[in-house]
Design a protein around this motif. Structure first.
Motif, PDB file in Angstrom:
ATOM      1  N   ASP A 192     -14.665   6.059 -15.903  1.00  0.00           N
ATOM      2  CA  ASP A 192     -14.522   6.164 -14.459  1.00  0.00           C
ATOM      3  C   ASP A 192     -15.695   5.467 -13.786  1.00  0.00           C
ATOM      4  O   ASP A 192     -16.529   4.843 -14.456  1.00  0.00           O
ATOM      5  CB  ASP A 192     -14.395   7.635 -14.014  1.00  0.00           C
ATOM      6  CG  ASP A 192     -15.640   8.462 -14.345  1.00  0.00           C
ATOM      7  OD1 ASP A 192     -16.701   7.873 -14.660  1.00  0.00           O
ATOM      8  OD2 ASP A 192     -15.553   9.697 -14.272  1.00  0.00           O
ATOM      9  N   ALA A 193     -15.785   5.580 -12.467  1.00  0.00           N
ATOM     10  CA  ALA A 193     -16.820   4.855 -11.731  1.00  0.00           C
ATOM     11  C   ALA A 193     -18.226   5.276 -12.128  1.00  0.00           C
ATOM     12  O   ALA A 193     -19.159   4.470 -12.080  1.00  0.00           O
ATOM     13  CB  ALA A 193     -16.615   5.055 -10.228  1.00  0.00           C
ATOM     14  N   GLY A 243     -19.167   6.163 -15.134  1.00  0.00           N
ATOM     15  CA  GLY A 243     -19.443   5.838 -16.533  1.00  0.00           C
ATOM     16  C   GLY A 243     -18.972   6.889 -17.511  1.00  0.00           C
ATOM     17  O   GLY A 243     -19.231   6.772 -18.704  1.00  0.00           O
ATOM     18  N   TRP A 296     -10.063  -6.671 -12.081  1.00  0.00           N
ATOM     19  CA  TRP A 296     -10.898  -7.867 -12.231  1.00  0.00           C
ATOM     20  C   TRP A 296     -11.341  -7.936 -13.673  1.00  0.00           C
ATOM     21  O   TRP A 296     -11.989  -7.015 -14.188  1.00  0.00           O
ATOM     22  CB  TRP A 296     -12.103  -7.783 -11.296  1.00  0.00           C
ATOM     23  CG  TRP A 296     -12.953  -9.016 -11.254  1.00  0.00           C
ATOM     24  CD1 TRP A 296     -12.604 -10.281 -11.638  1.00  0.00           C
ATOM     25  CD2 TRP A 296     -14.307  -9.102 -10.791  1.00  0.00           C
ATOM     26  NE1 TRP A 296     -13.642 -11.157 -11.437  1.00  0.00           N
ATOM     27  CE2 TRP A 296     -14.707 -10.466 -10.925  1.00  0.00           C
ATOM     28  CE3 TRP A 296     -15.223  -8.181 -10.275  1.00  0.00           C
ATOM     29  CZ2 TRP A 296     -15.974 -10.903 -10.573  1.00  0.00           C
ATOM     30  CZ3 TRP A 296     -16.483  -8.611  -9.916  1.00  0.00           C
ATOM     31  CH2 TRP A 296     -16.850  -9.966 -10.061  1.00  0.00           C
ATOM     32  N   ASP A 341     -16.741  -1.826 -20.393  1.00  0.00           N
ATOM     33  CA  ASP A 341     -17.853  -2.689 -20.806  1.00  0.00           C
ATOM     34  C   ASP A 341     -17.818  -2.840 -22.327  1.00  0.00           C
ATOM     35  O   ASP A 341     -18.119  -1.897 -23.050  1.00  0.00           O
ATOM     36  CB  ASP A 341     -19.201  -2.083 -20.385  1.00  0.00           C
ATOM     37  CG  ASP A 341     -19.276  -1.832 -18.885  1.00  0.00           C
ATOM     38  OD1 ASP A 341     -18.813  -2.698 -18.123  1.00  0.00           O
ATOM     39  OD2 ASP A 341     -19.778  -0.759 -18.481  1.00  0.00           O
ATOM     40  N   LYS A 363     -13.635  -8.702 -15.555  1.00  0.00           N
ATOM     41  CA  LYS A 363     -15.071  -8.977 -15.623  1.00  0.00           C
ATOM     42  C   LYS A 363     -15.821  -7.648 -15.636  1.00  0.00           C
ATOM     43  O   LYS A 363     -15.508  -6.740 -14.880  1.00  0.00           O
ATOM     44  CB  LYS A 363     -15.513  -9.827 -14.429  1.00  0.00           C
ATOM     45  CG  LYS A 363     -16.967 -10.289 -14.491  1.00  0.00           C
ATOM     46  CD  LYS A 363     -17.293 -11.192 -13.325  1.00  0.00           C
ATOM     47  CE  LYS A 363     -18.739 -11.670 -13.355  1.00  0.00           C
ATOM     48  NZ  LYS A 363     -19.013 -12.515 -14.540  1.00  0.00           N
ATOM     49  N   SER A 364     -16.826  -7.557 -16.497  1.00  0.00           N
ATOM     50  CA  SER A 364     -17.622  -6.338 -16.586  1.00  0.00           C
ATOM     51  C   SER A 364     -18.709  -6.318 -15.513  1.00  0.00           C
ATOM     52  O   SER A 364     -19.183  -7.367 -15.068  1.00  0.00           O
ATOM     53  CB  SER A 364     -18.271  -6.235 -17.970  1.00  0.00           C
ATOM     54  OG  SER A 364     -19.211  -5.177 -18.016  1.00  0.00           O
ATOM     55  N   LEU A 365     -19.104  -5.113 -15.107  1.00  0.00           N
ATOM     56  CA  LEU A 365     -20.217  -4.953 -14.171  1.00  0.00           C
ATOM     57  C   LEU A 365     -21.549  -5.223 -14.859  1.00  0.00           C
ATOM     58  O   LEU A 365     -22.546  -5.516 -14.198  1.00  0.00           O
ATOM     59  CB  LEU A 365     -20.208  -3.540 -13.583  1.00  0.00           C
ATOM     60  CG  LEU A 365     -19.053  -3.208 -12.627  1.00  0.00           C
ATOM     61  CD1 LEU A 365     -19.106  -1.737 -12.247  1.00  0.00           C
ATOM     62  CD2 LEU A 365     -19.093  -4.083 -11.390  1.00  0.00           C
ATOM     63  N   THR A 421     -13.280  -4.494 -14.312  1.00  0.00           N
ATOM     64  CA  THR A 421     -13.695  -3.724 -13.142  1.00  0.00           C
ATOM     65  C   THR A 421     -12.439  -3.472 -12.312  1.00  0.00           C
ATOM     66  O   THR A 421     -11.695  -4.415 -12.016  1.00  0.00           O
ATOM     67  CB  THR A 421     -14.730  -4.498 -12.304  1.00  0.00           C
ATOM     68  OG1 THR A 421     -15.879  -4.759 -13.116  1.00  0.00           O
ATOM     69  CG2 THR A 421     -15.156  -3.685 -11.088  1.00  0.00           C
ATOM     70  N   LEU A 436     -14.768   1.541  -6.393  1.00  0.00           N
ATOM     71  CA  LEU A 436     -14.710   1.403  -7.840  1.00  0.00           C
ATOM     72  C   LEU A 436     -14.026   2.624  -8.438  1.00  0.00           C
ATOM     73  O   LEU A 436     -14.390   3.762  -8.148  1.00  0.00           O
ATOM     74  CB  LEU A 436     -16.125   1.262  -8.417  1.00  0.00           C
ATOM     75  CG  LEU A 436     -16.238   1.176  -9.941  1.00  0.00           C
ATOM     76  CD1 LEU A 436     -15.551  -0.085 -10.460  1.00  0.00           C
ATOM     77  CD2 LEU A 436     -17.707   1.204 -10.369  1.00  0.00           C
ATOM     78  N   TYR A 447     -12.313   2.425 -12.061  1.00  0.00           N
ATOM     79  CA  TYR A 447     -12.470   2.372 -13.507  1.00  0.00           C
ATOM     80  C   TYR A 447     -13.347   1.182 -13.887  1.00  0.00           C
ATOM     81  O   TYR A 447     -13.464   0.204 -13.137  1.00  0.00           O
ATOM     82  CB  TYR A 447     -11.112   2.226 -14.215  1.00  0.00           C
ATOM     83  CG  TYR A 447     -10.105   3.272 -13.853  1.00  0.00           C
ATOM     84  CD1 TYR A 447     -10.337   4.614 -14.124  1.00  0.00           C
ATOM     85  CD2 TYR A 447      -8.900   2.930 -13.241  1.00  0.00           C
ATOM     86  CE1 TYR A 447      -9.409   5.590 -13.789  1.00  0.00           C
ATOM     87  CE2 TYR A 447      -7.966   3.890 -12.902  1.00  0.00           C
ATOM     88  CZ  TYR A 447      -8.221   5.218 -13.172  1.00  0.00           C
ATOM     89  OH  TYR A 447      -7.301   6.168 -12.843  1.00  0.00           O
ATOM     90  N   ARG A 448     -13.935   1.265 -15.073  1.00  0.00           N
ATOM     91  CA  ARG A 448     -14.731   0.166 -15.599  1.00  0.00           C
ATOM     92  C   ARG A 448     -14.639   0.155 -17.118  1.00  0.00           C
ATOM     93  O   ARG A 448     -14.451   1.197 -17.766  1.00  0.00           O
ATOM     94  CB  ARG A 448     -16.190   0.279 -15.155  1.00  0.00           C
ATOM     95  CG  ARG A 448     -16.822   1.614 -15.453  1.00  0.00           C
ATOM     96  CD  ARG A 448     -18.225   1.713 -14.930  1.00  0.00           C
ATOM     97  NE  ARG A 448     -19.142   0.833 -15.646  1.00  0.00           N
ATOM     98  CZ  ARG A 448     -20.453   0.868 -15.487  1.00  0.00           C
ATOM     99  NH1 ARG A 448     -21.000   1.698 -14.624  1.00  0.00           N
ATOM    100  NH2 ARG A 448     -21.221   0.049 -16.189  1.00  0.00           N
TER     101      ARG A 448
END
Length: 226
Positions: A79-80, A82, A41, A66, A43-45, A53, A61, A63-64
């Protein structure tokens, strides 16, 4: 009366063709089941950030990313929880094309992780990724090259080739033997008349290839082609 044997032959050929297509579909479905399937996705969390995301097939969740600015010189895959997994750093020499170097962990605070066959030292870049320029090379289907270590000129140092179109979310990562190790595909909705667009897509990672590294390549393609 001579028509009937011809019709039988034609019917037999059509049936064989349908059987072959059915077998190919079954093999494709089996291969996809063995792959790690991730939904990406764009889009950032974090509300004030632009990023990504990534969730797995169970909705967890994984990976992320930002980013506080649109096109940063450093992009970090976390990773999930952070924790930094991979850091991509942009480098430019004499106004030439950007080169992206991929490091394990955080740049300046390297942490020892499982080493890939692309790197001998956790303090050195895992690889260098460069956008393909059709003026220099003939194959316009190529999006980018992944070079071992810091090399980015010798074609013999190409570890992976990315082909397709990231803009249309249809890409394949190929190894030196032209085997597909990861794929980017449009996400197909379960309901008709619904479209996810290009903001939500899928990343299929084949067995033996690092999903985190595959996601890092997605991030670099996004920097290059968005």
């Amino acid at each position: 009366m001579r028509v009937f044997p011809s019709l039988k032959s034609l019917s037999r050929e059509v049936h064989q063709h349908e059987e072959q297509e059915r077998e190919l579909d079954e093999e494709k479905n089996k291969a996809e089941k063995l792959c790690t399937s991730l939904t990406v996705w764009r889009k950032s969390l974090v509300m004030s950030c632009k990023g990504f995301t990534v969730i797995d097939s169970d909705g967890n969740l994984v990976y992320r990313v930002d980013n506080y600015i649109g096109r940063p010189n450093e992009v970090t895959l976390m990773d999930a929880s952070g924790k930094s997994i991979l850091t991509m750093c942009r480098r430019r020499k004499l106004g030439l094309l950007d080169s992206w170097f991929v490091y394990e962990g955080e740049v300046g605070n390297m942490r020892t992780r499982t080493r890939t066959r692309l790197s001998k030292s956790s303090e050195s870049p895992i690889c260098c990724v460069r956008k393909h320029v059709s003026i220099l090379h003939g194959n316009t289907n190529v999006q980018a090259y992944v070079y071992r270590g810091v090399s980015h000129s010798d074609k013999r140092c190409v570890a992976f080739t990315i082909e397709g179109s990231y803009a249309h979310r249809t890409c394949k990562v190929l190894d030196e033997c032209r085997r597909v190790v990861a794929e980017i595909k449009r996400k197909e909705p379960n309901t008709k008349n619904v479209s996810f667009g290009i903001g939500i897509f899928q990343l299929f990672v084949h067995p033996g290839f690092d999903p985190a590294f595959a996601m890092a390549l997605v991030l670099l393609l996004d920097q290059m082609f968005s």
